[in-house]
Design a protein around this motif. Structure first.
Motif, PDB file in Angstrom:
ATOM      1  N   LYS A  54      -1.744  -8.206  -6.363  1.00  0.00           N
ATOM      2  CA  LYS A  54      -1.360  -8.842  -5.095  1.00  0.00           C
ATOM      3  C   LYS A  54      -2.342  -8.459  -3.991  1.00  0.00           C
ATOM      4  O   LYS A  54      -2.744  -9.304  -3.181  1.00  0.00           O
ATOM      5  CB  LYS A  54       0.052  -8.410  -4.696  1.00  0.00           C
ATOM      6  N   GLN A  55      -2.709  -7.199  -3.958  1.00  0.00           N
ATOM      7  CA  GLN A  55      -3.642  -6.758  -2.932  1.00  0.00           C
ATOM      8  C   GLN A  55      -5.006  -7.452  -3.085  1.00  0.00           C
ATOM      9  O   GLN A  55      -5.633  -7.851  -2.107  1.00  0.00           O
ATOM     10  CB  GLN A  55      -3.836  -5.233  -3.013  1.00  0.00           C
ATOM     11  N   GLN A  56      -5.432  -7.613  -4.322  1.00  0.00           N
ATOM     12  CA  GLN A  56      -6.709  -8.285  -4.581  1.00  0.00           C
ATOM     13  C   GLN A  56      -6.672  -9.745  -4.141  1.00  0.00           C
ATOM     14  O   GLN A  56      -7.675 -10.294  -3.679  1.00  0.00           O
ATOM     15  CB  GLN A  56      -7.051  -8.205  -6.066  1.00  0.00           C
ATOM     16  N   ASN A  57      -5.508 -10.356  -4.278  1.00  0.00           N
ATOM     17  CA  ASN A  57      -5.390 -11.781  -3.955  1.00  0.00           C
ATOM     18  C   ASN A  57      -5.146 -12.030  -2.475  1.00  0.00           C
ATOM     19  O   ASN A  57      -5.083 -13.169  -2.038  1.00  0.00           O
ATOM     20  CB  ASN A  57      -4.252 -12.400  -4.769  1.00  0.00           C
ATOM     21  N   SER A  58      -4.988 -10.958  -1.708  1.00  0.00           N
ATOM     22  CA  SER A  58      -4.693 -11.112  -0.282  1.00  0.00           C
ATOM     23  C   SER A  58      -5.978 -11.434   0.479  1.00  0.00           C
ATOM     24  O   SER A  58      -7.002 -10.765   0.290  1.00  0.00           O
ATOM     25  CB  SER A  58      -4.062  -9.818   0.245  1.00  0.00           C
ATOM     26  N   LEU A  95       5.808   2.240 -14.460  1.00  0.00           N
ATOM     27  CA  LEU A  95       5.169   2.504 -13.176  1.00  0.00           C
ATOM     28  C   LEU A  95       3.753   1.934 -13.143  1.00  0.00           C
ATOM     29  O   LEU A  95       3.324   1.340 -12.152  1.00  0.00           O
ATOM     30  CB  LEU A  95       5.127   4.011 -12.913  1.00  0.00           C
ATOM     31  N   GLN A  96       3.035   2.119 -14.236  1.00  0.00           N
ATOM     32  CA  GLN A  96       1.664   1.611 -14.299  1.00  0.00           C
ATOM     33  C   GLN A  96       1.632   0.092 -14.230  1.00  0.00           C
ATOM     34  O   GLN A  96       0.743  -0.493 -13.595  1.00  0.00           O
ATOM     35  CB  GLN A  96       0.986   2.109 -15.582  1.00  0.00           C
ATOM     36  N   GLU A  97       2.608  -0.539 -14.832  1.00  0.00           N
ATOM     37  CA  GLU A  97       2.665  -1.997 -14.780  1.00  0.00           C
ATOM     38  C   GLU A  97       2.945  -2.464 -13.361  1.00  0.00           C
ATOM     39  O   GLU A  97       2.329  -3.424 -12.872  1.00  0.00           O
ATOM     40  CB  GLU A  97       3.758  -2.504 -15.732  1.00  0.00           C
ATOM     41  N   GLU A  98       3.864  -1.780 -12.674  1.00  0.00           N
ATOM     42  CA  GLU A  98       4.152  -2.154 -11.291  1.00  0.00           C
ATOM     43  C   GLU A  98       2.915  -1.918 -10.414  1.00  0.00           C
ATOM     44  O   GLU A  98       2.605  -2.719  -9.542  1.00  0.00           O
ATOM     45  CB  GLU A  98       5.337  -1.351 -10.754  1.00  0.00           C
ATOM     46  N   LYS A  99       2.212  -0.824 -10.661  1.00  0.00           N
ATOM     47  CA  LYS A  99       0.970  -0.560  -9.920  1.00  0.00           C
ATOM     48  C   LYS A  99      -0.042  -1.678 -10.158  1.00  0.00           C
ATOM     49  O   LYS A  99      -0.714  -2.138  -9.228  1.00  0.00           O
ATOM     50  CB  LYS A  99       0.374   0.776 -10.364  1.00  0.00           C
ATOM     51  N   TRP A 111       0.839  -1.205   0.000  1.00  0.00           N
ATOM     52  CA  TRP A 111       0.000   0.000   0.000  1.00  0.00           C
ATOM     53  C   TRP A 111       0.875   1.257   0.000  1.00  0.00           C
ATOM     54  O   TRP A 111       0.615   2.222  -0.724  1.00  0.00           O
ATOM     55  CB  TRP A 111      -0.916  -0.048   1.202  1.00  0.00           C
ATOM     56  N   LYS A 112       1.932   1.215   0.803  1.00  0.00           N
ATOM     57  CA  LYS A 112       2.840   2.369   0.855  1.00  0.00           C
ATOM     58  C   LYS A 112       3.595   2.512  -0.463  1.00  0.00           C
ATOM     59  O   LYS A 112       3.806   3.624  -0.961  1.00  0.00           O
ATOM     60  CB  LYS A 112       3.814   2.209   2.025  1.00  0.00           C
ATOM     61  N   ARG A 113       3.977   1.390  -1.038  1.00  0.00           N
ATOM     62  CA  ARG A 113       4.670   1.441  -2.330  1.00  0.00           C
ATOM     63  C   ARG A 113       3.740   1.995  -3.415  1.00  0.00           C
ATOM     64  O   ARG A 113       4.151   2.782  -4.272  1.00  0.00           O
ATOM     65  CB  ARG A 113       5.147   0.030  -2.702  1.00  0.00           C
ATOM     66  N   LEU A 114       2.496   1.581  -3.365  1.00  0.00           N
ATOM     67  CA  LEU A 114       1.512   2.062  -4.340  1.00  0.00           C
ATOM     68  C   LEU A 114       1.375   3.579  -4.253  1.00  0.00           C
ATOM     69  O   LEU A 114       1.292   4.274  -5.277  1.00  0.00           O
ATOM     70  CB  LEU A 114       0.162   1.404  -4.061  1.00  0.00           C
ATOM     71  N   SER A 115       1.376   4.087  -3.025  1.00  0.00           N
ATOM     72  CA  SER A 115       1.281   5.536  -2.830  1.00  0.00           C
ATOM     73  C   SER A 115       2.488   6.243  -3.447  1.00  0.00           C
ATOM     74  O   SER A 115       2.353   7.260  -4.134  1.00  0.00           O
ATOM     75  CB  SER A 115       1.197   5.845  -1.330  1.00  0.00           C
ATOM     76  N   LYS A 116       3.663   5.673  -3.233  1.00  0.00           N
ATOM     77  CA  LYS A 116       4.877   6.281  -3.808  1.00  0.00           C
ATOM     78  C   LYS A 116       4.860   6.212  -5.328  1.00  0.00           C
ATOM     79  O   LYS A 116       5.290   7.142  -6.012  1.00  0.00           O
ATOM     80  CB  LYS A 116       6.113   5.572  -3.261  1.00  0.00           C
ATOM     81  N   LEU A 117       4.370   5.105  -5.854  1.00  0.00           N
ATOM     82  CA  LEU A 117       4.300   4.967  -7.313  1.00  0.00           C
ATOM     83  C   LEU A 117       3.364   6.011  -7.917  1.00  0.00           C
ATOM     84  O   LEU A 117       3.658   6.577  -8.972  1.00  0.00           O
ATOM     85  CB  LEU A 117       3.826   3.558  -7.684  1.00  0.00           C
ATOM     86  N   GLU A 118       2.239   6.245  -7.253  1.00  0.00           N
ATOM     87  CA  GLU A 118       1.282   7.229  -7.775  1.00  0.00           C
ATOM     88  C   GLU A 118       1.891   8.624  -7.797  1.00  0.00           C
ATOM     89  O   GLU A 118       1.692   9.392  -8.743  1.00  0.00           O
ATOM     90  CB  GLU A 118       0.002   7.217  -6.932  1.00  0.00           C
ATOM     91  N   LYS A 119       2.653   8.955  -6.747  1.00  0.00           N
ATOM     92  CA  LYS A 119       3.307  10.267  -6.732  1.00  0.00           C
ATOM     93  C   LYS A 119       4.421  10.321  -7.767  1.00  0.00           C
ATOM     94  O   LYS A 119       4.589  11.340  -8.456  1.00  0.00           O
ATOM     95  CB  LYS A 119       3.849  10.557  -5.334  1.00  0.00           C
ATOM     96  N   GLU A 120       5.161   9.238  -7.894  1.00  0.00           N
ATOM     97  CA  GLU A 120       6.246   9.222  -8.880  1.00  0.00           C
ATOM     98  C   GLU A 120       5.695   9.299 -10.296  1.00  0.00           C
ATOM     99  O   GLU A 120       6.293   9.916 -11.180  1.00  0.00           O
ATOM    100  CB  GLU A 120       7.087   7.949  -8.698  1.00  0.00           C
ATOM    101  N   LEU A 125      -7.558  10.452   4.928  1.00  0.00           N
ATOM    102  CA  LEU A 125      -6.203  10.360   4.399  1.00  0.00           C
ATOM    103  C   LEU A 125      -5.396   9.454   5.310  1.00  0.00           C
ATOM    104  O   LEU A 125      -5.288   9.705   6.510  1.00  0.00           O
ATOM    105  CB  LEU A 125      -5.565  11.756   4.343  1.00  0.00           C
ATOM    106  N   ASP A 126      -4.864   8.382   4.753  1.00  0.00           N
ATOM    107  CA  ASP A 126      -3.988   7.481   5.497  1.00  0.00           C
ATOM    108  C   ASP A 126      -2.633   8.166   5.632  1.00  0.00           C
ATOM    109  O   ASP A 126      -1.875   8.272   4.672  1.00  0.00           O
ATOM    110  CB  ASP A 126      -3.866   6.154   4.736  1.00  0.00           C
ATOM    111  N   GLY A 127      -2.356   8.674   6.828  1.00  0.00           N
ATOM    112  CA  GLY A 127      -1.112   9.412   7.029  1.00  0.00           C
ATOM    113  C   GLY A 127       0.118   8.550   6.993  1.00  0.00           C
ATOM    114  O   GLY A 127       1.218   9.038   6.705  1.00  0.00           O
ATOM    115  N   ASP A 128      -0.026   7.262   7.307  1.00  0.00           N
ATOM    116  CA  ASP A 128       1.144   6.375   7.280  1.00  0.00           C
ATOM    117  C   ASP A 128       1.639   6.173   5.860  1.00  0.00           C
ATOM    118  O   ASP A 128       2.838   6.176   5.592  1.00  0.00           O
ATOM    119  CB  ASP A 128       0.801   5.018   7.911  1.00  0.00           C
ATOM    120  N   ALA A 129       0.714   5.966   4.946  1.00  0.00           N
ATOM    121  CA  ALA A 129       1.090   5.749   3.548  1.00  0.00           C
ATOM    122  C   ALA A 129       0.979   7.026   2.729  1.00  0.00           C
ATOM    123  O   ALA A 129       1.385   7.067   1.577  1.00  0.00           O
ATOM    124  CB  ALA A 129       0.196   4.671   2.932  1.00  0.00           C
TER     125      ALA A 129
END
Length: 1619
Positions: free
Chosen positions: A514-518, A504-508, A476-485, A635-639
């Motif tokens: 992965k999140q869906q399969n969790s 970036l879109q492919e990594e997202k 989730w945190k990585r996804l947030s960074k990817l969106e900003k990047e 707003l999730d402040g952690d991510a």
């Protein structure tokens, strides 16, 4: 009954209920409360039972019932009053009204308590006593001596009220009441008396949530402290009870004991406080508890360690169960007594361990004091009490002095305490004695919470979260960074920006998969199951148990980390501080993490999920919780991310639940961590944002408060939404690399969502304050630029002086000075240099926008109560805040759907560095587009009005008397110019009024587009100027045409006179001898040839010389005439193709632009556009006018001006280009002139009437009636041309109207929609040439496209024929009416029936049709030559001929199929009018050539909904010559650079493009898919574009190659917001 209805019934407004004193009904009864059945039964029997028939139990029930009825609480019993009743914002919650009825007392107390007002207990006495009662109190002897001490019915003892409210409150409200009472330093119910005195309740659950901090003396040196749930802390427990009516108030003594060293605080209510002397009705048997907590300073502390004190209300003889309980659980029990009688002696002597636990406090009174002391001594001896266990109050000591002595006794006894008992440990004893325990009802929820806690076990929290709360973890945190990047493209490396975005879109996509399969963990499933119960109280209790468990866990686990963090802050080791800060975050765990996980389960769920039904219920569940007063994480402040889908669906569910009545007023508070932000909101609105929870939680939370019916219209909203933020970073964290960025994002986001922002300033450190101000000002500036106008208030906390507001004028001025400094810094960062002061950003008043609030605590914590001044100041601030944010009912109010749209746009823009130029909002786009549509309609109405006037004016000028002097015509034209100027002014005023009125309309979101208002107003002025120039030029042309025609007509009139004279002579000669018709014809032809043989023609002008003359005038002030002197003739100019040369550009411009064909393409486009302009002029029937060349040169200048910034062409280029174009124009204009001369040649015109003269001659010779023929000739020669002119004159306007009201209307409603439709059609046709022409020669293509659409529309169902027929009907009716009116003489009688009257008839007709048609005088004179008919016959024949003409024209229109020719001949060309409507300013993006879609013509900023890969705009890479694949919408928000002619070939950052193109706004694509359209086009036609541009094909990302036509079309729809 539906769940919704049940909920509404259960949550009926408490205020309204209290007003009426009536019942709230619950839909169902909790089985656990069936023990109260006897109470209900008692109530149902009625209140008329006499005391003699009641047993003691019934008496207790009746007392409780009567008291509840007295206060209007009977229907809230038992436990039906809840928190939601108190959260509603209504007038009672804002205005501090006096208590005017008993029923108002409970709500008044609760309102004040929840505002933490320590005066809430003393402000409850009713003020309803009549004046006469007050006066009667002065007459002591009027009262019955036996009832003088009884209380009045309109008085209430505060203890009774508290007992009643705890009986009526549900378990959650009980906890909140206890918590707030604890903050006020009030004693709290420990044992609550029930209806049955033997069954009171241990209030363990009510006290569960109270957490206290203290510092025992043994921790003073280490500066450590203890933080614990007060019910779990092992604290010595002292009980104070009384025997019978002790004259010494134990409560008063306790207050002195607890307050020693500080200002005396009435922790326990006693007889000397307001309402304390009122007779208690239901509070006897109540046991209250309070804790003394040391602060660690011996000089201030009464006791060195924490001590608990309990106070039993009433005589122990009446509450033996409570007394037994207290005695057994207490460290010591102090019994206050005056004397000991038999019953009391028996009770005390029966106590076990009395020797070790019992203290006697004796206050001997009256004459029997000595005797009473003897009884006491006997008791002391029997109990074996040491002397130090007996304390006798001497008469000389006052209460305070005696209390000090008791303190010493308590201190001494503390030395012997070894194993103090916690309140939790008292449960066993309570059950043993038959007491009920309130917490026992929550066992099921406690077990559910403990099951989840048991899963944690010995795991460390970070590990547990990774395994069980997986969705909010690293992915989730990585996804947030990817969106900003993806927005900033800071680390693209060697990859191209578009290729990098695809990566970036492919990594997202992979992370999303992965999140869906969790799978949800066991703990999460259990959490969701417990939340999903239909019993709201059980859900609330479960959540409270979760909170309690997590808080306890966090206090235990985080204390070490916190201590380390504090040490490092002192050492200022930034790296370690950052690591510890992260460790604290990772180790925090609370219900908010589970709620976050629940939201993410929904966020990443798919329709194919096996648990889709359960998951789909989650937004509804969260919406219910929002309505119940729980906050939602926004707003999730952690991510640092917003779960948009989750938040959207939750709020939309809420929107549905409230019947789509969800107008929102949003308030937020900002400030540094731990400065009292949440406390401020909690005090203002009585809510429960977490304060010092013992955990670190970041982000922003929103809470909904319902607005009462009495305030909805006033506040113009249905809900007040509070947004509480994590707090801006503390100074220790401010040094971290991303700290400012993080705070800026948070502030921008929450301020952007808010209607009012509170900036909390509660710090002495000016550096911290500056940081907060800088961040806030930055956010306010951003909001101003995107159309948001929040209200801002500054709250200065810990200001104690009552005159602080006046004394702090200097400080307020200093604050404004700082705000101005911050504004200038922010404006510079945001590249808005025009903004200089804070008041440029928002409305700010030093007096009205600053609030000074005293400190929260009155004294030294932990024993200090809340400062009443704090509560009062906050309440005053709340009242004023709501006054300032009251919305004008005319203004737009945000409902939840609009709020969500705004939220998404804000968050998208926040992710970019350049917020202002990244902001794209659908609401703004829709509001702007709606205004553009309206403006386009108003503009057409404006144009149509003037065009209609212009057509009439042209007819009037053409109808001017041909015999008049030229000066007369000039005066007429000047008059018409003056008239149209006045008309234009009126139309401009009308249009400005429409714009102003539009901005006052409701439902148009006009507040979002306020900054564009001036652009549209300027466009009205520009429109007026443009139309004025056009009309004046047209009037001049008509005058010139009349002058040109006059020369021909003068010649024609001269020879017509000769011909008519010869005809009459020939007629006389022939009448002498009879001749056959053939002979007569021969004689006529001979005469005609002789009469017209010498007719002179019109003189031909040298058009090329005229054009050259205008060209020289164009350059006359530019010192270039030397170059033009060499040009003597334009005839050979422009015969071949125009070729650009190196000397056509400035010296600094590299030749590569010539080689790439950039300038050549630019020149070709100007030539093509100019040629089309010339041909449009030539197609009309008039003569050449010099104004044609002037207008042509103006058009060329405009094109050169627009292109200069990019092409840097010089004067030589301009001269050569204009010579080339003027050469082409001169030849075309020469053809036009020759055609005019030919059409208006007098000989030719006379030849037209040869046959007519012959027939007149023959008819006269034969003396035949020629009335019908003359009428027909008049209609065909005079009326028909005029009718055709009328039809064509208004046909252009008719066609535009038909287009704008028919099936094509939407396409032309705004420039944005026009762009969408033209691009959609290009995609569907799949024609490369169409795409190429649209991109490379935009203006030409648009005109062609519009023309083709008109042709198509006009050919459908013979539309053009219908329009012509409509106009024919109009003019036919006018002519018919004119004939009828003309047949009446000035005297009102019909004209005489003679041939002379025909001339009068025609003259009258001209007057009536003066503004409609222009009839040729020469044609009329010729046609009516020697007419012999009578007037009445002629009128009849004229009407008959008019009918024939109508039939003839209708047939012609029906058979005509050459629509193109008709269009080209129209004086008002519909294609031009539609082009003006949709083309706009014609500017194109400097990078990709996307056309501007801004409304009006005088806008200051250009923008386009969708941009393209730059290669489509001819951009190539320097090395390799490949077409550039990147999009400007990507580049301008990344770190790459560009260079071109504008930058003089120096590299310049794309993100600073506004230094060269300040009038262009290039925001990011609204969605990832928005640019799919042009990506698809580039991929599909890559090779063809490369061939056209003489370049190598673009190296497009692989992901682009997978795009389909359907995806391209969807992207187009997304970009243009076409749902």
């Amino acid at each position: 009954m539906s769940a919704m209805n049940t909920e509404e019934e259960a949550l009926t407004d408490f205020d309204a209920q209290s007003d009426k004193g009536k019942a709230l009904t619950m839909s169902t009864r909790d089985p656990e409360r069936e023990e109260h059945a006897d109470f209900d039964a008692q109530r149902n029997k009625g209140k008329a039972l006499t005391m003699s028939t009641r047993d003691p139990e019934s008496e207790e029930l009746s007392a409780l019932l009567n008291f509840l009825v007295k206060l209007g609480l009977e229907d809230f019993y038992p436990n039906k009053l809840n928190l939601r009743c108190l959260f509603e914002i209504n007038k009672n919650s804002i205005e501090d009204r006096a208590v005017l009825s008993l029923e108002k007392i409970p709500q008044c107390f609760l309102r004040k308590l929840f505002k933490i007002n320590a005066e809430c207990r003393s402000s409850i006495q009713s003020l309803i006593r009549p004046k006469e009662n007050i006066q009667e109190e002065n007459y002591l002897f009027d009262e019955d001596i036996y009832t003088a001490n009884d209380s009045r019915d309109d008085e209430v003892n505060p203890l009774d009220l508290i007992v009643a409210l705890f009986h009526c409150a549900d378990s959650i409200l009980q906890q909140e009441m206890a918590l707030k009472m604890s903050m006020c330093q009030f004693s709290l119910p420990l044992l609550l008396p029930r209806g049955h005195k033997s069954q009171c309740t241990l209030m363990l659950w009510a006290l569960r949530d109270i957490v206290k901090e203290w510092r025992p003396h043994n921790m003073s040196e280490s500066r450590g402290f203890v933080e614990d749930n007060i019910v779990q802390a092992n604290i010595p427990f002292f009980s104070f009870v009384r025997l019978k009516n002790s004259s010494l108030s134990k409560s008063q003594v306790l207050n002195h004991v607890l307050s020693s060293g500080q200002q005396n605080c009435n922790i326990f209510i006693h007889r000397d406080v307001k309402g304390g002397a009122v007779k208690r009705e239901i509070a006897n048997g109540l046991v209250e508890v309070c804790w003394y907590l040391p602060c660690g300073k011996e000089s201030l502390d009464v006791f060195p360690r924490p001590v608990a004190f309990a106070d039993l209300r009433g005589d122990i003889c009446e509450s033996l169960t409570q007394f037994n309980f207290l005695f057994q659980v207490s460290t010591a029990t102090f019994v206050f007594l005056d004397s000991v009688e038999e019953r009391e002696h028996r009770i005390l002597s029966s106590l076990q361990n009395g020797k070790s636990k019992l203290f006697l406090v004796i206050n001997p009174k009256g004459g029997n004091a000595r005797e009473e002391m003897m009884y006491v001594k006997r008791l002391v001896n029997e109990l074996g009490l040491p002397k130090n266990r007996v304390r006798v109050k001497e008469q000389r000591l006052n209460v305070a002095e005696f209390s000090e002595k008791l303190c010493e006794v308590i201190k001494a006894s503390l030395l012997d305490v070894k194993d103090p008992m916690s309140i939790v440990d008292m449960v066993g004893k309570a059950v043993e004695l038959g007491l009920s325990v309130d917490e026992s009802k929550t066992d099921a929820q406690r077990k559910a919470a403990e099951e989840i806690m048991d899963d944690i076990g010995e795991q460390i929290i970070p590990d547990y979260k990774k395994l069980n709360l997986t969705l909010q973890g690293a992915n989730w945190k990585r996804l947030s960074k990817l969106e900003k990047e993806e927005c900033r493209l800071k680390t693209s490396g060697d990859s191209g920006p578009e290729e990098y975005k695809c990566q970036l879109q492919e990594e997202k996509r992979q992370i999303g998969q992965k999140q869906q399969n969790s799978d949800a963990s066991k703990g999460m499933k259990s959490f969701i199951k417990s939340l999903s119960t239909s019993d709201k109280e059980k859900r609330d209790v479960f959540l409270k148990w979760m909170k309690l468990k997590f808080n306890t866990h966090s206090r235990e686990k985080l204390s070490v980390l916190r201590n380390e963090y504090k040490e490092q802050c002192e050492k200022k080791d930034v790296k370690l501080i950052a690591e510890l800060d992260q460790a604290l975050l990772d180790s925090s765990l609370g219900t908010e993490h589970y709620m976050r996980e629940m939201g993410l389960i929904y966020e990443f769920s798919t329709s194919s999920s096996t648990t889709v039904d359960e998951i789909s219920q989650l937004p509804g569940l969260a919406a219910e919780m929002l309505l119940d007063g729980y906050p939602l994480e926004l707003l999730d402040g952690d991510a640092s991310n917003v779960p948009e889908r989750w938040v959207t669906d939750v709020l939309m569910e809420l929107h549905k639940k409230v019947g789509q009545r969800s107008r929102l007023l949003v308030l937020t508070v900002l400030g540094v961590q731990s400065t009292g932000k949440s406390t401020l909101l909690n005090t203002m609105f009585g809510v429960q944002f977490p304060v010092s929870s013992g955990r670190c939680t970041r982000g922003a939370f929103m809470l909904f408060l319902k607005v009462g019916e009495d305030l909805k219209s006033e506040l113009n909203c249905d809900f007040i939404v509070l947004i509480d933020t994590e707090g801006l970073r503390s100074p220790e964290l401010a040094q971290l690399e991303d700290s400012y960025e993080h705070d800026n994002q948070l502030a921008t986001f929450v301020i952007g969502l808010s209607d009012a922002t509170i900036i909390n300033i509660a710090m002495e450190n000016s550096a911290e304050m500056k940081d907060v101000l800088q961040i806030a000002v930055h956010a306010f500036l951003r909001m101003k630029e995107i159309g948001k106008k929040p209200v801002c208030h500054f709250v200065h906390q810990n200001v104690s002086s009552v005159s602080a507001h006046d004394k702090n004028m200097t400080e307020r001025k200093h604050l404004l000075h700082q705000l101005n400094e911050m504004t200038q810094i922010a404006a510079e960062m945001e590249k808005k240099p025009s903004i200089k002061e804070f008041t440029d950003v928002l409305d700010y008043d030093m007096d009205k926008n600053n609030w000074h609030i005293p400190g929260l605590w009155h004294g030294t914590p932990p024993m200090a109560p809340v400062n009443t001044g704090y509560s009062e100041a906050v309440a005053d601030f709340k009242r004023n805040l709501l006054q300032t944010v009251k919305k004008d009912p005319c203004n737009e109010v945000s409902q939840i759907p609009e709020f969500l749209e705004w939220m998404k746009s804000l968050w998208q823009a926040v992710k970019y560095e350049n917020f202002i130029f990244s902001f794209r909002n659908t609401l703004v786009a829709q509001a702007y587009d709606n205004l553009c549509k309206e403006f386009s309609q108003w503009e057409w109405e404006f144009r149509k009005e003037i065009l209609t006037w212009q057509t009439q004016a042209e007819v009037e000028i053409l109808n001017a008397d041909n015999e008049s002097e030229v000066e007369t015509w000039n005066r007429l034209v000047r008059g018409k110019k003056s008239e149209v100027s006045d008309k234009l002014t009126d139309q401009q005023t009308t249009m400005n009024g429409k714009i102003t009125d539009y901005y006052k309309m409701k439902g148009k979101q006009v507040n979002l587009i306020e900054k564009y208002k001036v652009h549209f107003l300027n466009s009205v002025k520009g429109l007026g100027d443009e139309i004025k120039h056009s009309v004046w030029a047209k009037l001049d042309c008509i005058l010139q045409l009349k002058l040109s025609s006059k020369k021909a007509q003068d010649i024609q009139r001269e020879y017509r006179g000769v011909i008519e004279e010869k005809v009459m002579k020939l007629l006389g000669d022939c009448e002498a001898s009879p001749l056959k018709e053939e002979e007569l014809t021969q004689e006529f032809k001979k005469m005609w040839a002789e009469a017209t043989g010498n007719v002179s023609g019109l003189k031909e002008r040298d058009i090329a010389a005229c054009v050259l003359k205008q060209l020289r005038k164009d350059f006359c002030n530019r010192n270039v005439n030397e170059a033009l002197k060499k040009v003597t003739d334009l005839k050979e100019m422009g015969t071949g193709p125009f070729k650009t040369r190196p000397d056509h550009v400035h010296s600094f411009q590299p030749e590569k632009y010539l080689l790439e064909g950039d300038l050549q393409s630019f020149a070709d486009r100007i030539i093509e556009s100019s040629t089309r302009f010339v041909l449009d002029k030539v197609k009309t029937d008039g003569d050449y006018q010099d104004s044609f060349t002037k207008d042509l040169l103006v058009q060329i200048d405009e094109s050169l001006k627009q292109g200069y910034k990019h092409h840097k062409s010089n004067t030589q280029f301009e001269i050569d280009l204009k010579l080339h174009i003027c050469g082409i124009a001169s030849r075309e204009f020469a053809k036009m002139h020759k055609r005019f001369l030919s059409d208006n040649n007098p000989h030719t015109q006379l030849e037209k009437y040869k046959t007519q003269y012959l027939l007149d001659f023959l008819d006269l010779y034969k003396k035949e009636d020629h009335c019908q023929r003359k009428a027909k000739d008049f209609v065909q020669s005079c009326i028909k041309p005029a009718v055709n002119q009328f039809i064509c004159g208004s046909l252009g306007v008719n066609i535009v109207d038909d287009i704008l009201t028919g099936s094509y209307s939407a396409e032309y409603s705004s420039r944005t929609i026009f762009q969408f439709n033209i691009q959609k059609e290009l995609l569907l046709q799949e024609d490369f040439k169409g795409f190429f022409n649209y991109i490379d020669n935009y203006e030409t293509y648009v005109k062609y496209w519009i023309f083709q659409q008109i042709l198509q529309k006009m050919s459908e169902d013979k539309t053009l024929c219908k329009l012509k027929n409509n106009n024919l009907q109009v003019i036919d009716k006018k002519i018919s009416e004119a004939i009828d009116l003309a047949a009446i003489g000035e005297d009102g009688a019909p004209l005489p029936d003679n041939k002379e009257s025909i001339t009068k008839l025609i003259s009258n007709m001209r007057k009536h049709l003066d503004k409609d048609i222009s009839v040729s005088v020469e044609a009329e004179e010729t046609t009516l030559f020697l007419i012999q008919s009578s007037c009445h016959s002629f009128i009849k024949c004229l009407k008959s001929s008019m009918k024939e003409l109508r039939d003839q024209l209708e047939e012609e229109f029906s058979n005509s199929d050459d629509i193109t020719e008709t269009m080209n001949k129209l004086p008002i060309k519909p294609q031009d009018e539609l082009f003006k409507r949709v083309f706009g300013c014609g500017r194109q993006c400097p990078f990709c050539k996307a056309p501007c879609e801004a409304g009006g013509t005088e806008h200051k900023e250009h923008h386009a909904a969708i941009h393209r890969p730059k290669g489509l705009g001819r951009h190539q890479y320097e090395s390799g010559g490949r077409l550039v694949d990147s999009l400007c919408t990507t580049e301008v928000h990344g770190d790459r650079s560009f260079k071109n002619a504008d930058t003089k070939e120096k590299w310049h950052p794309y993100k600073d493009y506004k230094e060269f193109y300040p009038d262009w706004i290039i925001p990011p694509d609204s969605t990832i898919e928005a640019s799919d359209y042009w990506k698809y086009v580039l991929v599909k036609y890559n090779d063809k574009f490369a061939e056209e541009y003489k370049a190598e094909p673009a190296d497009v990302p692989e992901a682009w190659r997978r795009l389909t036509k359907e995806q391209a079309l969807k992207g187009l729809r997304d970009a243009f917001n076409m749902k």
